[in-house]
Design a protein around this motif. Structure first.
Motif, PDB file in Angstrom:
ATOM      1  N   ASN A  58      23.522 -88.695  74.866  1.00 48.61           N
ATOM      2  CA  ASN A  58      23.744 -90.138  75.805  1.00 48.61           C
ATOM      3  C   ASN A  58      22.406 -90.815  75.538  1.00 48.61           C
ATOM      4  O   ASN A  58      22.294 -92.052  75.282  1.00 48.61           O
ATOM      5  N   HIS A  59      21.200 -90.379  75.710  1.00 48.31           N
ATOM      6  CA  HIS A  59      19.903 -90.865  75.599  1.00 48.31           C
ATOM      7  C   HIS A  59      19.829 -91.520  74.419  1.00 48.31           C
ATOM      8  O   HIS A  59      19.563 -92.640  74.229  1.00 48.31           O
ATOM      9  N   ALA A  62      22.122 -94.424  73.713  1.00 49.00           N
ATOM     10  CA  ALA A  62      22.019 -95.591  74.572  1.00 49.00           C
ATOM     11  C   ALA A  62      20.790 -96.354  74.251  1.00 49.00           C
ATOM     12  O   ALA A  62      20.630 -97.792  74.006  1.00 49.00           O
ATOM     13  N   ARG A  63      19.680 -95.579  73.936  1.00 47.08           N
ATOM     14  CA  ARG A  63      18.442 -96.184  73.686  1.00 47.08           C
ATOM     15  C   ARG A  63      18.417 -96.787  72.155  1.00 47.08           C
ATOM     16  O   ARG A  63      17.944 -97.771  71.826  1.00 47.08           O
ATOM     17  N   GLU A  64      19.280 -96.224  71.129  1.00 44.00           N
ATOM     18  CA  GLU A  64      19.483 -96.839  69.941  1.00 44.00           C
ATOM     19  C   GLU A  64      20.390 -97.973  69.873  1.00 44.00           C
ATOM     20  O   GLU A  64      20.836 -98.333  68.993  1.00 44.00           O
ATOM     21  N   ARG A  65      21.238 -98.008  70.864  1.00 42.81           N
ATOM     22  CA  ARG A  65      22.352 -98.999  70.934  1.00 42.81           C
ATOM     23  C   ARG A  65      23.411 -98.925  69.994  1.00 42.81           C
ATOM     24  O   ARG A  65      23.714 -99.726  69.318  1.00 42.81           O
ATOM     25  N   TRP A  66      23.934 -98.039  69.991  1.00 42.79           N
ATOM     26  CA  TRP A  66      24.866 -97.260  69.084  1.00 42.79           C
ATOM     27  C   TRP A  66      26.504 -97.426  69.652  1.00 42.79           C
ATOM     28  O   TRP A  66      26.954 -96.918  69.110  1.00 42.79           O
ATOM     29  N   GLY A  67      26.546 -97.990  70.649  1.00 41.42           N
ATOM     30  CA  GLY A  67      27.775 -98.327  71.177  1.00 41.42           C
ATOM     31  C   GLY A  67      27.843 -97.626  72.685  1.00 41.42           C
ATOM     32  O   GLY A  67      26.890 -97.036  72.989  1.00 41.42           O
ATOM     33  N   ILE A  68      29.130 -97.842  73.190  1.00 41.44           N
ATOM     34  CA  ILE A  68      29.472 -97.304  74.511  1.00 41.44           C
ATOM     35  C   ILE A  68      30.410 -96.278  74.166  1.00 41.44           C
ATOM     36  O   ILE A  68      31.560 -96.565  74.158  1.00 41.44           O
ATOM     37  N   HIS A  82      25.460 -91.714  62.742  1.00 37.83           N
ATOM     38  CA  HIS A  82      24.183 -92.187  62.575  1.00 37.83           C
ATOM     39  C   HIS A  82      23.238 -91.205  61.616  1.00 37.83           C
ATOM     40  O   HIS A  82      22.108 -91.448  61.581  1.00 37.83           O
TER      41      HIS A  82
END
Length: 139
Positions: A58-59, A62-68, A82
């Motif tokens: 999750n970290h 979220a930090r890499e902005r790979w979606g929700i 990824h």
């Protein structure tokens, strides 16, 4: 960008719990199954390893902005997509996340023989997760 300190602390935690599990892995099936303390220790250590694996995933997402991601399974799949984790480990990691849900919510349905099998067959998959995250974000 990921917080390397957070990742390192959680990876270290997983590694420590894996050492506990590897000690239990060395036991013969009958000895392991005959003692509820061994079984319960394995369940707890597996649960927190998988929880930390999900937290790390999750970290990163979220930090890499790979979606929700909609679920914990989805978050693990995003790490595979990824290239953080090998595609050939996706099924095993997805099964781990689902197993964690069973330990937490359907605990009465978890078979002690399954715990022993996981100790024998799947700890290397958790090590592979550690290696993938380390190689991508720490080293």
């Amino acid at each position: 960008m990921v917080d390397k300190d957070i990742l390192q602390r959680k990876l270290t935690f997983i590694d420590l719990k894996l050492r506990n599990l590897e000690t239990l892995r060395l036991m013969e099936r009958q000895e392991f199954l005959a003692n509820f303390q061994f079984v319960d220790a394995a369940k707890y250590n597996l649960q927190v390893c998988i929880e930390a694996l999900i937290d790390i995933s999750n970290h990163v997402v979220a930090r890499e902005r790979w979606g929700i991601p909609g679920t914990s399974v989805d978050v693990v799949k995003l790490l595979v997509k990824h290239g953080v984790l090998n595609k050939d480990k996706e099924l095993s990691l997805v099964q781990m996340v689902k197993f964690r849900n069973r330990i937490v919510h359907l605990y009465q349905e978890v078979d002690d023989n399954e715990i022993y099998r996981i100790l024998q067959e799947n700890l290397d998959d958790i090590r592979g997760f550690i290696q993938g995250v380390m190689a991508t974000f720490i080293e």
